[in-house]
Design an enzyme around this catalytic site. Structure first.
Site, PDB file in Angstrom:
ATOM      1  N   GLN A 104       0.838  -1.206   0.000  1.00 13.55           N
ATOM      2  CA  GLN A 104       0.000   0.000   0.000  1.00 13.55           C
ATOM      3  C   GLN A 104       0.867   1.248   0.000  1.00 13.55           C
ATOM      4  O   GLN A 104       1.746   1.378   0.865  1.00 13.55           O
ATOM      5  CB  GLN A 104      -0.884  -0.018   1.261  1.00 13.55           C
ATOM      6  CG  GLN A 104      -1.794   1.184   1.424  1.00 13.55           C
ATOM      7  CD  GLN A 104      -2.433   1.223   2.813  1.00 13.55           C
ATOM      8  OE1 GLN A 104      -1.917   0.629   3.755  1.00 13.55           O
ATOM      9  NE2 GLN A 104      -3.541   1.920   2.943  1.00 13.55           N
ATOM     10  N   GLY A 105       0.629   2.169  -0.924  1.00 13.56           N
ATOM     11  CA  GLY A 105       1.384   3.416  -0.980  1.00 13.56           C
ATOM     12  C   GLY A 105       0.497   4.609  -0.711  1.00 13.56           C
ATOM     13  O   GLY A 105       0.063   5.296  -1.637  1.00 13.56           O
ATOM     14  N   SER A 162       0.769   6.628   2.876  1.00  8.79           N
ATOM     15  CA  SER A 162       1.465   7.597   3.731  1.00  8.79           C
ATOM     16  C   SER A 162       2.742   8.104   3.078  1.00  8.79           C
ATOM     17  O   SER A 162       3.380   7.396   2.296  1.00  8.79           O
ATOM     18  CB  SER A 162       1.846   6.949   5.060  1.00  8.79           C
ATOM     19  OG  SER A 162       0.707   6.585   5.773  1.00  8.79           O
ATOM     20  N   SER A 219       4.557  -1.888   4.206  1.00 12.75           N
ATOM     21  CA  SER A 219       4.767  -3.284   4.585  1.00 12.75           C
ATOM     22  C   SER A 219       4.803  -4.151   3.340  1.00 12.75           C
ATOM     23  O   SER A 219       4.066  -3.907   2.384  1.00 12.75           O
ATOM     24  CB  SER A 219       3.634  -3.768   5.486  1.00 12.75           C
ATOM     25  OG  SER A 219       3.554  -2.932   6.607  1.00 12.75           O
ATOM     26  N   GLU A 258      -9.481  -1.399   5.641  1.00 12.71           N
ATOM     27  CA  GLU A 258      -8.290  -1.520   6.490  1.00 12.71           C
ATOM     28  C   GLU A 258      -8.670  -1.439   7.958  1.00 12.71           C
ATOM     29  O   GLU A 258      -8.191  -2.207   8.780  1.00 12.71           O
ATOM     30  CB  GLU A 258      -7.286  -0.409   6.154  1.00 12.71           C
ATOM     31  CG  GLU A 258      -6.006  -0.516   6.985  1.00 12.71           C
ATOM     32  CD  GLU A 258      -4.954   0.532   6.623  1.00 12.71           C
ATOM     33  OE1 GLU A 258      -5.263   1.454   5.847  1.00 12.71           O
ATOM     34  OE2 GLU A 258      -3.835   0.420   7.138  1.00 12.71           O
ATOM     35  N   GLU A 282      -6.098   9.160  17.691  1.00  8.84           N
ATOM     36  CA  GLU A 282      -6.564  10.557  17.809  1.00  8.84           C
ATOM     37  C   GLU A 282      -7.502  10.906  16.656  1.00  8.84           C
ATOM     38  O   GLU A 282      -8.535  11.559  16.851  1.00  8.84           O
ATOM     39  CB  GLU A 282      -5.352  11.497  17.831  1.00  8.84           C
ATOM     40  CG  GLU A 282      -4.500  11.409  19.101  1.00  8.84           C
ATOM     41  CD  GLU A 282      -3.748  10.092  19.261  1.00  8.84           C
ATOM     42  OE1 GLU A 282      -3.378   9.462  18.241  1.00  8.84           O
ATOM     43  OE2 GLU A 282      -3.532   9.675  20.410  1.00  8.84           O
TER      44      GLU A 282
END
Lengths: 381, 401
Positions: free
Chosen positions: B131-132, B134, B166, B249, B384
């Site tokens: 997964q790309g 962040s 990952s 996710e 948060e």
């Protein structure tokens, strides 16, 4: 017995709950509640005897609606509904902060149902006929252990007499009889004593909570007729009733906590400071969300415990103590945040949050707070 | 309402049980890590892709995907397969990003051609996915992603820097969120499936985690050319597509995942067992009322989570449709974190012993699990951010940005 996945909360229970919620929001909106219990601070806290602050007419309607007979078996004149239905009603009583002998009557019913004797059935019949009752099982120290009572039952010939004082008796001035635990020659007995029986003196406590009354009940050579002896060995009945007692108070806590949550969230939407509604600030938003998470956990555990009692699980006491622990802690947290996040106004008598705050702090301790429940759980896990 | 197996589902459940009982693989020579995203050796990768491939052939992977895309074409079988794999304690499925995020996103937003091309090798673990999303400058504020996609005829030129990736060293494909326009924050994003193995201009570099372990990476794109038919959904729809991925996710983070790994109940049982076997004074840690209170607090939270998931399916006991589902991720991950922290407190001095020390309690799982737990409370929207979402969407509080 296997457990239903939906906690046994079906259409009947939903209808009952929804109608109870509507009835209470129509008949006891919060402004009426405030007039009833918190109209005048001097009267509330400085009278020689605290005012009762409850609407007897509303109570009569509640009895007519059948809320006090829900858990009474059909053969004793009740509706024979499940504990999950009782929990739903208790949750609505909490949401409305209902001042009434409803909760003590539901708890006395749970104890009487477990005693399974002619005297117990006859007492259940009185509740089914509209009388209110409260258990008197706590000593002066405030111990929640069923073995601890300051009342003694003595036997002379066929005559049983009670002497001593039961403390922390809930809504003592609103009920017509007590289910009293007393030490006797075979352990702990359970006895039905009318509130106006000779030798009974009700000494009201001066309490913080405005939505109930509490008293020490003194027994001086009170003669107990044979048909009022619920159990000579009543300890097992008290132990078996404990999960239901805890679930009823936990449900009341959950309902009231939800009111506190929604009221606090609403205030965080309308009150503006620094050019933003309070809820814009994460220091306000996140604690409110934490309170919601706590309340949801407590509510889930409460209905799960009710379902375990209904399906006669051996682990019902574990489930009920978990529920009471979670509900007590959830209530303590939203109590704290509801006052703090209302700011200055939250510290005043005119803001409604104090009425719920006080009921919740009382319920938090009643039959043991979170720490107490977890210490009991430590012996079971 | 509570879900009960249909006759077909019951038969499938029986099939899963029997098959898993008969085909459980022998353990690998070196112990597997806790989770798929920590796999760092070719040996483990080979072992685990073989296992997923066998499970797929037996119908336990992709059971609910249409047959034409390599699935089983069933309904409500996937949940059963996952439950049975988890119960059987067989190895986890390796292609977690693919199964949990890429596949549902492609199924929902992909063209017919894309679905036919990507889904079957994904389910069969023939092609691993990463997964790309962040970037160094785009964490919680994911929509500020700056990796650029510039149109060049039938192609796009990609430049940028993705992090926390990952499985990237083993991956053939990446689901990629990129910016085609700087004019709009959200509408300037477009979603691609990007080839990253043996692709000119792509550099994969391992990032070392707090635990000392590898398993995730950073991926650099330098003038990487990808074809327009690798774009998922329309230009400018990237944020919407990413929301589909994130929804899946977050669900996966609650443990709806794909078998294996320590579950919550297992963690709590482990805590009680650890306390009862750890000497403290004249007795054990379990005899310490303060420690015991803390253990029981997390045990209550664990049961609370289980009962809340149960209540989430009882229509009469729900106040707001999103109230319980949106809590799952933050409640689960913080519970796991606190449980691991208490495990370290019970272990006391011995919590200093790490995974390679033969005297470490539970093979060093408590400090390892505690450190790894931050991956879960940070990924897929930090705790948060989750609290902002709950406050805003469920309670209607003002948006905090």
């Amino acid at each position: 017995m296997s457990q239903p996945k939906d906690f046994g909360f079906g259409e009947d229970e939903k209808l009952l709950r929804d109608s109870a919620r509507k009835f209470l929001s129509d008949t006891l909106p919060v402004d009426k509640l405030r007039k009833l219990v918190a109209g005048d601070h001097v009267e509330a806290y400085e009278s020689a005897v605290q005012p009762l602050g409850y609407d007897e007419n509303l109570w009569k309607q509640i009895v007519e609606l059948g809320w006090t007979t829900l858990a009474i078996p059909e053969e004793a004149g009740g509706a024979g509904m499940k504990v999950v239905a009782v929990a739903a009603i208790a949750e609505e009583a909490g949401r409305a902060a209902l001042p009434s002998p409803l909760i003590p009557t539901l708890i006395a019913t749970a104890v009487l149902c477990e005693a399974k004797s002619a005297a117990a059935s006859s007492a259940l019949g009185r509740i089914a006929a509209g009388e209110a009752a409260s258990i008197a099982i706590t000593n002066a120290q405030g111990s929640w252990e069923p073995t601890d009572t300051d009342v003694v039952a003595s036997q002379s010939g066929n005559e049983t007499t009670l002497s001593g004082t039961a403390s922390f008796v809930q809504d003592a001035r609103k009920v017509s009889f007590f289910v009293v635990s007393a030490k006797n020659s075979s352990g702990i007995g359970l006895y039905v004593v009318d509130a106006d029986a000779p030798g009974v003196t009700i000494r009201p406590d001066q309490i913080v909570d405005l939505t109930r009354d509490q008293a020490r009940v003194e027994f001086k050579d009170v003669v107990i007729a044979a048909d009022k002896v619920v159990a000579t060995d009543g300890l097992e009945a008290l132990r078996r009733a404990t999960p239901s007692m805890l679930v009823i108070v936990a449900a009341d806590l959950c309902g009231a906590a939800e009111w506190q949550l929604q009221t606090t969230a609403e205030y965080a939407k309308v009150r503006t400071q620094f050019d933003h509604p309070l809820g814009f600030f994460q220091a306000v938003k996140h604690p409110i969300v934490n309170a919601m998470i706590d309340i949801d956990r407590a509510k889930s555990l409460t209905y799960a415990a009710a379902c375990e009692i209904d399906s006669e699980q051996a682990t019902a006491e574990v489930a009920a103590r978990m529920a009471k622990s979670a509900a007590s802690d959830a209530a303590a947290f939203i109590c704290s945040r509801s006052v703090q996040l209302h700011g200055g106004i939250g510290f005043t008598w005119e803001c409604d949050v104090h009425i719920y705050f006080k009921r919740q702090k009382h319920n938090q301790m009643l039959y043991g707070d979170g720490i107490y429940q977890r210490s009991k759980l430590g012996e079971m896990l | 309402m509570a879900r009960k197996d249909t006759p077909e589902q019951a038969e499938f459940r029986e099939h899963c049980r029997r098959w898993l009982g008969e085909n459980r693989p022998a353990p690998p020579a070196v112990r597997l890590p806790e989770m798929a995203i920590e796999v760092s050796t070719e040996d483990h990768m080979g072992y685990l892709s073989d296992w997923q491939n066998k499970c797929w052939e037996a119908g336990l992977v992709g059971s609910d995907y249409p047959k034409e895309y390599g699935g089983g074409g069933n309904h409500g079988f996937l949940r059963i397969a996952n439950q049975e794999m988890s119960k059987a304690g067989t190895p986890f499925l390796i292609n977690v990003i693919g199964l949990g995020m890429a596949a549902p996103t492609i199924l929902h937003h992909g063209t017919e051609e894309q679905k036919r091309l990507y889904l079957k090798p994904l389910l069969a673990a023939e092609e691993i996915w990463c997964q790309g999303f962040s970037e160094p400058g785009a964490g919680s504020d994911l929509a500020s992603a700056q990796t650029s996609a510039v149109r060049d005829g039938d192609n796009w030129i990609i430049n940028g820097h993705k992090v926390w990736t990952s499985l990237a060293t083993f991956s053939k494909w990446m689901i990629l969120l990129a910016r085609h326009s700087n004019d709009h924050k959200y509408n300037g994003l477009t979603y691609f499936v990007a080839p990253i193995a043996d692709t000119p201009g792509v550099t994969v570099r391992p990032l070392i985690k707090i635990t000392g372990g590898t398993g995730f990476n950073e991926v650099l794109f330098e003038d990487v050319v990808i074809s327009d038919n690798m774009r998922l959904d329309e230009i400018g729809k990237g944020w919407t597509v990413a929301m589909t991925t994130l929804t899946h996710e977050r669900g996966a983070a609650e443990g709806a995942g794909s078998g294996g790994g320590a579950g919550v109940e297992e963690r709590i049982e482990g805590l009680v067992a650890l306390a009862k076997k750890t000497p403290r004074g004249n007795g054990t840690a379990w005899d310490d009322p303060v420690l015991r209170d803390r253990i029981i607090q997390v045990a209550i939270r664990a049961n609370g989570l289980r009962q809340t998931m149960r209540r989430g399916r009882v229509e009469g006991l729900i106040d707001h449709p999103m109230r319980l589902p949106l809590q799952g991720k933050v409640v689960m991950t913080e519970l796991m974190q606190d449980a691991a922290a208490i495990g370290m407190e019970i272990a006391g001095a011995a919590s200093s012993l790490y995974i390679r020390d033969e005297n470490a309690p539970d093979q060093g799982d408590w400090p390892l699990g505690y450190m790894n737990s931050y991956g879960m409370t940070i990924a897929a929207g930090t705790s948060e951010v989750q609290r902002n979402i709950l406050g805003e969407r469920v309670l209607g509080l003002a948006k905090s940005k």
